[in-house]
Every structure is written in C-alpha cells, then in structure tokens.
Write a protein that holds these residues in place. Structure first.
Motif, mmCIF file in Angstrom:
data_model
loop_
_atom_site.group_PDB
_atom_site.id
_atom_site.type_symbol
_atom_site.label_atom_id
_atom_site.label_comp_id
_atom_site.label_asym_id
_atom_site.label_seq_id
_atom_site.Cartn_x
_atom_site.Cartn_y
_atom_site.Cartn_z
ATOM 1 N N SER A 1 28.601 -24.758 54.555
ATOM 2 C CA SER A 1 29.567 -25.830 54.270
ATOM 3 C C SER A 1 28.889 -27.197 54.207
ATOM 4 C CB SER A 1 30.683 -25.847 55.315
ATOM 5 O OG SER A 1 30.275 -26.419 56.539
ATOM 6 N N ARG A 2 27.739 -27.316 54.815
ATOM 7 C CA ARG A 2 26.987 -28.590 54.802
ATOM 8 C C ARG A 2 25.920 -28.623 53.708
ATOM 9 N NH1 ARG A 2 26.604 -27.454 60.820
ATOM 10 N NH2 ARG A 2 28.414 -28.530 61.699
ATOM 11 N N ASP B 1 37.194 -20.867 63.156
ATOM 12 C CA ASP B 1 36.357 -21.719 64.013
ATOM 13 C C ASP B 1 35.758 -22.874 63.212
ATOM 14 O OD1 ASP B 1 36.789 -20.038 66.198
ATOM 15 O OD2 ASP B 1 34.847 -19.021 66.018
ATOM 16 N N VAL B 2 35.621 -22.682 61.909
ATOM 17 C CA VAL B 2 34.934 -23.651 61.045
ATOM 18 C C VAL B 2 35.905 -24.513 60.235
ATOM 19 C CG1 VAL B 2 33.272 -23.847 59.129
ATOM 20 C CG2 VAL B 2 32.921 -22.134 60.923
ATOM 21 N N TYR B 3 37.036 -23.962 59.840
ATOM 22 C CA TYR B 3 37.973 -24.690 58.973
ATOM 23 C C TYR B 3 38.385 -26.040 59.547
ATOM 24 C CZ TYR B 3 39.244 -20.288 56.494
ATOM 25 O OH TYR B 3 39.247 -19.128 55.772
ATOM 26 N N GLU B 4 38.461 -27.006 58.642
ATOM 27 C CA GLU B 4 39.136 -28.270 58.938
ATOM 28 C C GLU B 4 40.604 -28.155 58.536
ATOM 29 O OE1 GLU B 4 36.826 -30.937 56.581
ATOM 30 O OE2 GLU B 4 35.089 -30.767 57.906
ATOM 31 N N ASN C 1 34.014 -29.353 55.454
ATOM 32 C CA ASN C 1 32.947 -30.201 54.915
ATOM 33 C C ASN C 1 32.937 -30.238 53.394
ATOM 34 O OD1 ASN C 1 31.780 -30.927 57.488
ATOM 35 N ND2 ASN C 1 31.093 -28.808 57.609
ATOM 36 N N GLY C 2 34.125 -30.228 52.800
ATOM 37 C CA GLY C 2 34.225 -30.296 51.347
ATOM 38 C C GLY C 2 33.894 -29.009 50.630
#
Length: 180
Positions: free
Chosen positions: A67-68, A95-98, A131-132
């Motif tokens: 994601s980065r 755990d990762v989703y915004e 992260n877009g």
C-alpha cells in the motif's frame, strides 16, 4: 448493461497479486494464474506476485508494504477468506484498511449466488483502501477469482466504465493527506 465510454482513454493500473496458502507454490497457484492472466488481458500490469502462508501478521505486513509502494495501485489477494481457523486474510486486510468498501462483499455475494447458490454465504470477500491503494480479498478458488474479476473488478478498474469507477477517483484517495 455495463457501459464503456470509448471517448475516454484506457488507463492501466498496477496490480499486486497475493495468494494466501499454506500448501501451494507459484507453480501450483491456479487462482493467482487466473488473476494474472485476466489482469494482463485487460491491459493492466501485474506489479508483483507472491505467496504467503495463512499468517495474519505476515499478510498484513505485506499489504502495508504494497500500500506504500508507489508502483502498486491495487492489491488483490486470493485465499483465506473462508470460515476455518486458518482463514485470516480478511482480518489481515481489516488490520490495514483505512476505509472498507462494504458493497464489494455484497456485490460479490450477489454474483456468487448466481453461480453457487446459498454456498455463497461461506465467503467473506472484502475490499478496502489503505494509503491510496485499493485492496480486495477474494476466495481461493479459480472460479471465485474469475467471477470477481469478470463481474466486478474488470469494470471498476476500467477508467472508461460509466457512470463511475475506481480508477477515476484513485488520485483522490489520499487528498486528506495533502490538506493543511
């Protein structure tokens, strides 16, 4: 009807593919093969491809890394979305989703119902953004990967698809980070 606006240029996106499996290698990864073939046939780029075991922390770490990564626009995982004790891909994604794309799972269930009937309730397919980067967790069967790509992602990842699609809002996914 899924309208494609031919007056718009196609915009390829870079897609990372992760297969979650305790037992498969790349040589045996039929679901990953299905996704990679469809991604490339659509004109997109397979940016990376990996296999990881059903380990939540490892999956989440790779999702965060991808994601980065400026060379990855979309991550698609296959496997680990079921109900057994080792199925932890959905938890790793969350755990990762915004932001979660709740309707993705709903639409996937609708598509699956037409193919496998009420067995569709056993899938926990999900989608989100971090992260877009768009992220989608698909079941581990080649058929489910075909259905998700052919019926949902092929359209939402095509800039020409109307009335709207994921690609046209991709540059805006991180606009909150640019505000002062």
């Amino acid at each position: 009807m899924r309208p494609i606006d031919d007056s718009r240029d196609f915009i390829p996106v870079r897609i990372a593919v992760l297969t979650v499996s305790d037992s498969r290698s790349l040589a045996e990864d039929r679901s990953g093969d299905v996704l990679a073939a469809r991604i490339e046939a659509a004109g997109h780029v397979v940016a990376c491809r990996r296999i990881l075991p059903d380990e939540r922390a490892e999956i989440a770490a790779l999702l965060r890394d991808w994601s980065r990564d400026a060379e990855v626009d979309v991550v698609i995982t296959t496997g680990g979305t079921g109900l057994t004790g080792r199925d932890v891909t959905v938890e790793a994604h969350r755990d990762v989703y915004e932001k979660e794309i709740e309707a993705f799972g709903t639409v996937f269930t609708h598509v699956s119902m037409a193919k496998i009937g009420t067995s569709a309730v056993q899938s926990r397919a999900t989608g989100g953004v971090a992260n877009g980067t768009y992220m989608f967790a698909l079941p581990g069967s080649p058929g489910a990967c075909k259905d998700a790509w052919d019926e949902i992602l092929a359209y939402q990842l095509d800039y020409r698809h109307r009335p709207c699609n994921f690609v046209e809002i991709l540059p805006r996914l991180t606009e909150h980070q640019r505000r002062k």
